[in-house]
Write an enzyme that holds these catalytic residues in place. Structure first.
Site, mmCIF file in Angstrom:
data_model
loop_
_atom_site.group_PDB
_atom_site.id
_atom_site.type_symbol
_atom_site.label_atom_id
_atom_site.label_comp_id
_atom_site.label_asym_id
_atom_site.label_seq_id
_atom_site.Cartn_x
_atom_site.Cartn_y
_atom_site.Cartn_z
ATOM 1 N N LYS A 60 -42.945 58.599 -14.648
ATOM 2 C CA LYS A 60 -42.583 58.308 -16.041
ATOM 3 C C LYS A 60 -43.175 59.383 -16.951
ATOM 4 O O LYS A 60 -44.294 59.847 -16.733
ATOM 5 C CB LYS A 60 -43.122 56.926 -16.418
ATOM 6 N N SER A 135 -39.709 49.914 -21.168
ATOM 7 C CA SER A 135 -39.515 51.317 -21.464
ATOM 8 C C SER A 135 -39.421 52.207 -20.232
ATOM 9 O O SER A 135 -38.957 53.345 -20.341
ATOM 10 C CB SER A 135 -40.649 51.809 -22.373
ATOM 11 N N SER A 159 -42.944 46.748 -19.519
ATOM 12 C CA SER A 159 -42.155 47.964 -19.305
ATOM 13 C C SER A 159 -41.991 48.420 -17.859
ATOM 14 O O SER A 159 -41.203 49.321 -17.596
ATOM 15 C CB SER A 159 -42.746 49.113 -20.109
HETATM 16 N N1 GLN Z 1 -40.778 46.456 -24.876
HETATM 17 C C1 GLN Z 1 -42.152 46.312 -25.230
HETATM 18 C C2 GLN Z 1 -42.451 47.137 -26.465
HETATM 19 O O1 GLN Z 1 -41.552 47.688 -26.975
HETATM 20 C C3 GLN Z 1 -43.020 46.681 -24.088
HETATM 21 C C4 GLN Z 1 -43.151 48.123 -23.924
HETATM 22 C C5 GLN Z 1 -44.068 48.537 -22.808
HETATM 23 O O2 GLN Z 1 -44.469 47.745 -21.963
HETATM 24 N N2 GLN Z 1 -44.442 49.809 -22.871
HETATM 25 O O3 GLN Z 1 -43.560 47.217 -26.912
#
Ligand code: GLN
Length: 454
Positions: A60, A135, A159
């Protein structure tokens, strides 16, 4: 089979499908091919090699990689080449993996669909009209599409688990402190962990064995013995006690998600486990607490992107203050700005007690909810997400509906416990995920259950 063949297969597959899936932001082709040849020579020479030697992996793009561009999905880091490897990457390199490239993500991890990447929208390999989740959407899609054998993601509020569910692969968020965060570009430091995304639970356990452990470069990494996770994959779950929170099957959770979990519980019952309904009564406050706390931490963490130390700097400034302002105005996307504003507000004097402090208190209650259930039950099970993958563009106009998609994953980050998503059937041709949550540092039991079910 030779390592160079494996790496070759990986790039072949990327050439075939990545113009459609758009999972990769940067490829590391020349280096990867060189490394593969080196491993083939070492192997032929009878040298002892790491447990994962020659395995193609994607990373990532918020995990720093020496001399490989690391953008965090943001314009502000579009040309950022780190000078060191994250500890997680060093650990994988020691185990012998080969980094194929860097994977797309929502900018700085803020999003649930990959639509907040500044560069491209990754698509769901099962159906290109749908999002891969986020994400770590690039990380999940690349594994699902067979471009790499496995990948690293990061999970601040879901995410890793939510995109794993949307793409039909296995994704683990380890216990907070299990894997070093050194070299993970910080979004919300008290919530996030790096974790593996793979096709099978066994692969996942192998990866965590390589990743886990205390690190002098991360004071929040825990000095807790790392078990042999692969040894817990016995298939035996007789007598195991499962708690199923009623909040995870109630309002807002689609019938398909609920039914797939009930079907999975039948399978686990047949294998000798028992389940009962339990309650995590403060779950309804988790989303609000998470967005306050994570945005507060983000507002502080992202202060470092000022046009001086890293990445992008505006051309359009007459003095220093204007340079800061315009660099950030041009470099960050809308969602990142929204969170920085929210976090700055919540931390400002006069509001701190009403928002940040309250949210911290709620967090303590949520942690306690989990501890109470874990006094009687070995694992907690529910869906990973309230629905299967949604269509591109479906939730982009209203950030609150996007936030609501994380309702079942966020409590796990607030409590700091480990959670995995494993594939659990399909709805309308799209995969669903089963979430298995364990006690602090008990990834072994999480893996044991996931493997028995798989
Ligand atoms: N979708 C969540 C956010 O926007 C989680 C994101 C994540 O785990 N990095 O904060």
């Amino acid at each position: 089979i030779k390592v160079s063949d494996l790496v070759d297969e990986s790039f072949k597959r990327i050439n075939q499908v990545d113009h459609k899936i758009k999972a990769f932001l940067t490829l590391n082709e020349e280096n990867a091919r060189q490394q593969a040849l080196m491993y083939d020579e070492k192997f032929a020479g009878g040298e002892k090699l790491g447990a994962l030697f020659g395995m193609p992996i994607g990373i990532k793009d918020n995990i720093v990689t020496q001399n490989i561009r690391t953008t965090c999905g943001s314009r502000i880091l579009e040309n950022f080449d780190p000078i060191y490897d994250a500890t997680a990457v060093q650990n994988l390199n020691k185990a012998g993996t080969i980094t194929i490239g860097k994977l797309n993500m929502d900018e700085f991890g803020m999003g649930s669909s990959n639509e907040n990447s500044a560069f491209q929208k990754t698509l769901n390999p099962w159906n290109l009209d749908y999002v891969p989740g986020g994400s770590s959407g690039g990380s999940a899609a690349a594994v699902a599409a067979g471009e790499v054998l496995f990948s690293l993601g990061s999970d601040t509020g879901g995410s890793i688990r939510q995109p794993a569910a949307f793409c039909g692969v296995v994704g683990l968020k380890p216990t907070y402190g299990r894997v070093s965060r050194f070299g993970l570009v910080a979004f919300a430091s008290s919530l996030e962990q790096i974790g593996p995304i793979t096709r099978t639970v066994e692969d996942n356990a192998y990866l965590l064995e390589a990743l886990a452990g205390v690190d002098s470069m991360d004071s929040t990494s825990a000095n807790v013995k790392v078990p042999k996770y692969t040894e817990s994959l016995t298939g035996d779950i007789k007598g195991l006690k499962i708690g199923v929170p009623k909040e995870y099957l109630g309002e807002g959770v689609s019938a398909e998600s609920r039914n797939s979990v009930l079907e999975a519980l039948k399978v686990l019952e047949k294998l000798g486990a028992k389940w009962e309904e339990v309650s995590l009564p403060h779950s309804k406050y988790a989303l609000s607490a998470y967005y306050l706390l994570s945005s507060s931490e983000a507002s502080a963490n992202l202060a470092r992107f000022d046009g001086v130390r890293y990445g992008y700097r505006t051309d359009n400034a007459k003095n220093l203050i204007e340079m800061y302002k315009n660099t950030r105005a041009e470099g960050f996307g809308d969602e990142v700005k929204r969170r920085i504003m929210l976090g700055t507000f919540a931390l400002s004097s006069g509001y701190y007690d009403a928002y940040y402090k309250k949210a911290q208190q709620v967090r303590t209650l949520i942690k306690k909810d989990f501890e109470d259930v874990f006094e009687k039950y070995d694992v907690i099970i529910g869906p990973t997400a309230p629905t299967p993958a949604f269509k591109l563009g479906e939730k982009t106009t209203d950030p609150l509906t996007m936030y609501a998609n994380d309702i079942l994953t966020i409590p796990v980050n607030l409590a700091g416990v480990p959670g995995i998503s494993v594939p659990c059937g399909f709805a309308g041709g799209l995969p669903l995920g089963l979430q298995i949550i364990g006690r602090h540092f008990d990834e072994s039991t999480v893996y044991r259950v996931a493997h028995a079910y798989e």
